[in-house]
Design an enzyme around this catalytic site. Sequence first.
Site, PDB file in Angstrom:
ATOM      1  N   ASP A 180       1.087  -1.322   0.045  1.00 20.77           N
ATOM      2  CA  ASP A 180       0.310   0.050  -0.133  1.00 20.77           C
ATOM      3  C   ASP A 180       1.107   1.441   0.139  1.00 20.77           C
ATOM      4  O   ASP A 180       1.658   1.740   0.963  1.00 20.77           O
ATOM      5  CB  ASP A 180      -0.584   0.204   0.856  1.00 20.77           C
ATOM      6  CG  ASP A 180      -1.648   1.215   1.555  1.00 20.77           C
ATOM      7  OD1 ASP A 180      -1.603   2.425   0.604  1.00 20.77           O
ATOM      8  OD2 ASP A 180      -3.115   1.132   1.751  1.00 20.77           O
ATOM      9  N   HIS A 181       1.059   2.005  -1.175  1.00 21.26           N
ATOM     10  CA  HIS A 181       2.360   2.794  -1.588  1.00 21.26           C
ATOM     11  C   HIS A 181       1.804   4.192  -0.059  1.00 21.26           C
ATOM     12  O   HIS A 181       2.607   4.806   0.250  1.00 21.26           O
ATOM     13  CB  HIS A 181       2.869   3.271  -2.796  1.00 21.26           C
ATOM     14  CG  HIS A 181       1.536   3.943  -3.038  1.00 21.26           C
ATOM     15  ND1 HIS A 181       0.237   3.465  -3.969  1.00 21.26           N
ATOM     16  CD2 HIS A 181       0.920   5.124  -3.302  1.00 21.26           C
ATOM     17  CE1 HIS A 181      -0.390   4.116  -4.581  1.00 21.26           C
ATOM     18  NE2 HIS A 181       0.414   5.792  -4.077  1.00 21.26           N
ATOM     19  N   HIS A 243      -6.016   2.396   1.441  1.00 20.98           N
ATOM     20  CA  HIS A 243      -5.151   3.780   1.984  1.00 20.98           C
ATOM     21  C   HIS A 243      -6.170   4.496   3.124  1.00 20.98           C
ATOM     22  O   HIS A 243      -5.343   4.677   4.100  1.00 20.98           O
ATOM     23  CB  HIS A 243      -5.411   4.750   0.542  1.00 20.98           C
ATOM     24  CG  HIS A 243      -4.703   4.675  -1.047  1.00 20.98           C
ATOM     25  ND1 HIS A 243      -3.194   3.479  -0.437  1.00 20.98           N
ATOM     26  CD2 HIS A 243      -4.465   4.860  -2.302  1.00 20.98           C
ATOM     27  CE1 HIS A 243      -2.778   3.352  -1.742  1.00 20.98           C
ATOM     28  NE2 HIS A 243      -3.967   3.767  -2.715  1.00 20.98           N
TER      29      HIS A 243
HETATM   30  P1  NAP Z   1       0.439  -1.628 -17.082  1.00 19.63           P
HETATM   31  O1  NAP Z   1       1.367  -0.794 -17.733  1.00 19.63           O
HETATM   32  O2  NAP Z   1      -0.276  -2.444 -18.047  1.00 19.63           O
HETATM   33  O3  NAP Z   1       1.776  -3.139 -16.722  1.00 19.63           O
HETATM   34  C1  NAP Z   1       1.922  -4.263 -17.057  1.00 19.63           C
HETATM   35  C2  NAP Z   1       2.866  -4.909 -17.448  1.00 19.63           C
HETATM   36  O4  NAP Z   1       2.265  -6.873 -17.615  1.00 19.63           O
HETATM   37  C3  NAP Z   1       3.585  -5.117 -18.458  1.00 19.63           C
HETATM   38  O5  NAP Z   1       4.653  -5.189 -17.823  1.00 19.63           O
HETATM   39  C4  NAP Z   1       3.016  -6.027 -19.365  1.00 19.63           C
HETATM   40  O6  NAP Z   1       4.305  -6.559 -20.391  1.00 19.63           O
HETATM   41  C5  NAP Z   1       3.582  -7.387 -18.733  1.00 19.63           C
HETATM   42  N1  NAP Z   1       2.287  -8.372 -19.016  1.00 19.63           N
HETATM   43  C6  NAP Z   1       0.971  -8.479 -19.045  1.00 19.63           C
HETATM   44  N2  NAP Z   1       0.393  -9.801 -19.547  1.00 19.63           N
HETATM   45  C7  NAP Z   1       1.502 -10.548 -19.591  1.00 19.63           C
HETATM   46  C8  NAP Z   1       1.255 -11.718 -19.618  1.00 19.63           C
HETATM   47  N3  NAP Z   1       0.469 -12.238 -20.214  1.00 19.63           N
HETATM   48  N4  NAP Z   1       2.958 -12.272 -19.429  1.00 19.63           N
HETATM   49  C9  NAP Z   1       3.917 -11.083 -18.937  1.00 19.63           C
HETATM   50  N5  NAP Z   1       4.107 -10.353 -18.568  1.00 19.63           N
HETATM   51  C10 NAP Z   1       3.006  -9.387 -19.140  1.00 19.63           C
HETATM   52  O7  NAP Z   1       0.415  -1.617 -15.092  1.00 19.63           O
HETATM   53  P2  NAP Z   1       1.164  -1.119 -14.508  1.00 19.63           P
HETATM   54  O8  NAP Z   1       0.810  -0.021 -14.554  1.00 19.63           O
HETATM   55  O9  NAP Z   1       2.679  -1.011 -14.139  1.00 19.63           O
HETATM   56  O10 NAP Z   1       0.562  -1.547 -13.010  1.00 19.63           O
HETATM   57  C11 NAP Z   1       1.386  -2.917 -12.804  1.00 19.63           C
HETATM   58  C12 NAP Z   1       0.701  -3.366 -11.243  1.00 19.63           C
HETATM   59  O11 NAP Z   1       0.431  -2.126 -10.183  1.00 19.63           O
HETATM   60  C13 NAP Z   1      -0.717  -3.389 -10.990  1.00 19.63           C
HETATM   61  O12 NAP Z   1      -1.686  -4.629  -9.920  1.00 19.63           O
HETATM   62  C14 NAP Z   1      -1.100  -2.371 -10.303  1.00 19.63           C
HETATM   63  O13 NAP Z   1      -2.887  -1.809  -9.920  1.00 19.63           O
HETATM   64  C15 NAP Z   1       0.057  -1.352  -9.581  1.00 19.63           C
HETATM   65  N6  NAP Z   1      -0.214  -0.356  -9.435  1.00 19.63           N
HETATM   66  C16 NAP Z   1       0.089   0.521 -10.198  1.00 19.63           C
HETATM   67  C17 NAP Z   1       1.092   1.818 -10.374  1.00 19.63           C
HETATM   68  C18 NAP Z   1       1.276   3.041 -11.244  1.00 19.63           C
HETATM   69  O14 NAP Z   1       1.259   3.935 -11.128  1.00 19.63           O
HETATM   70  N7  NAP Z   1       1.248   2.731 -12.401  1.00 19.63           N
HETATM   71  C19 NAP Z   1       0.787   2.619  -9.183  1.00 19.63           C
HETATM   72  C20 NAP Z   1      -0.149   1.829  -8.181  1.00 19.63           C
HETATM   73  C21 NAP Z   1      -0.296  -0.054  -8.176  1.00 19.63           C
HETATM   74  P3  NAP Z   1       4.228  -6.915 -21.913  1.00 19.63           P
HETATM   75  O15 NAP Z   1       3.026  -6.618 -22.800  1.00 19.63           O
HETATM   76  O16 NAP Z   1       5.969  -6.230 -22.436  1.00 19.63           O
HETATM   77  O17 NAP Z   1       3.869  -8.102 -21.606  1.00 19.63           O
END
Ligand code: NAP
Length: 500
Positions: A180-181, A243
Amino acid sequence: MKHTEAPASLILLFGATGDLAKRKLYPSIYNLYKKGLLSDRFAVVGVARRLKDDDDFRNWVKESIDTFGNSSEDLTEFISHFYYQSHDVTDSESYRELKNLVDCLDTTYHLDGNRIFYLAMSPEFFGTVAEHLKEDGLTDTKGFKRLVIEKPFGHDLPSAINLNKRIRSAFKENEVYRIDHYLGKEMVQNIEVIRFSNAIFEPLWNNRYISNIQITSSETLGVEERARYYDKNGALRDMLQNHMMQIVSLLAMEPPIKLTTDEIRSEKVRVLRALRPFKNEEIDQYFVRGQYGEGTINNETVPAYRNEPNVDPESNTETYVAGKFMIDNFRWAGVPFYIRTGKRMDKKSTKIVVQFKDIPMNLYYKNGSSLNPNLLVIHIQPEEGITLHLNVKKTGQGMETNPVKLNFSNKSIDGMNTPEAYEKLLFDCLRGDATNFTHWDEVALSWRFVDQISEVWANQKAPFPNYAAGTMGPKAADELLEKDGFFWWPVADLDVDENC
Ligand code: NAP
């Protein structure tokens, strides 16, 4: 306590090409490296589908740090510790290859078998990856193994229980680090210190001296590119369940007997257990939902939520929630904890206002009206600091009073930006300190509480939109406090005034 470097470790990062990894995780790992907090014996394996090989990945990480971090000459040496495995996490075959790579790096870098598995990808994969890690032998290691898991942890209690079962088939509870950041934020961590290290606050921290506590977390942004996810979840699940409820428990918990993970977590759990339950028909007395309509932010017209790309034009999803928590224990009986959080609000701000009760007899007046109550304001973001609102004598003739703010601004004292929440949380995880991660009991209790509200809301069509973008939310949220004789302290008036 001074920090020494973290033990040797391999970080296996699933979702290596994602937004979170790029914006937060690589710059955070690099900062730890630059500060000498990372052991020389470290390696990072990135897992995703879209890149080809190690060189591709190293360029990706370099670009991320150049863009979102502070790169310097040692970046080339740093990224030489990064390796890539192109891998679809749903494909059982490729875990064996991954195991070979990980075992090989373990030997090359003398990592003592220590492994952190970081799942920075869509939650639909969390259970699958955890199960494969065990089945394919990646968790079979002589060192420590830890699973770091991003939010959301389920979308209600049954799905969270199911996810937890799958994860716990591969990892013990004390090996699971649920992020939980907010718990990594400097001023959220400071709540505990302000409360338990100051003789002037702890004796007053109860229903004899505090009239109410207000927590606001407002954003000016809309749903941006998260609409597909957000429209299924809303502010209640996205912000309140995790949060906001974490902040309430830190503010309300009893002093732990020691600053250990177990003691702190169990005090937080006791707060969640003491939350006053309500009947379905009483929910409207405690919670208000909102959804933004068209409005103006920074002199620009922004569209209504229902007109955002990838949002259902009839959407019943709340982009705002306000609520009143009552904590039925000896310390807090009768003190409302008000929370509000929303998108497309007037101002980006996360603040806590602790409002003290009026003095028993008012001897002084301020411009003919009654005295301001004392407030303790904890600024979480974007400002970081605390402000104490007091009344003093107005300079000159007579005995009129003047409200003043005593300010402490973190940034001006430390003279530098405080570390990113992710940097702190990653370091904690490397050292095996789970205090600032959420225990399963906290997750389960907060879902149980939130589920009741979301079930009632799902069955009633809301009068949306009910607040204009660029405002502080629906009128009903003001009435929630007004009927108790309070009002939301305007966030803009509470800002740390650097000139004070
Ligand atoms: P994202 O940008 O959609 O990234 C998803 C990642 O998963 C990509 O690296 C994608 O890479 C990979 N992926 C998707 N399907 C895959 C598969 N079948 N096999 C292997 N790799 C796969 O998501 P994100 O925003 O980084 O968020 C990630 C997590 O962090 C989520 O749970 C989100 O709720 C949480 N989160 C994110 C943020 C933020 O600031 N972004 C903040 C708080 C929490 P490829 O497409 O190259 O496979």
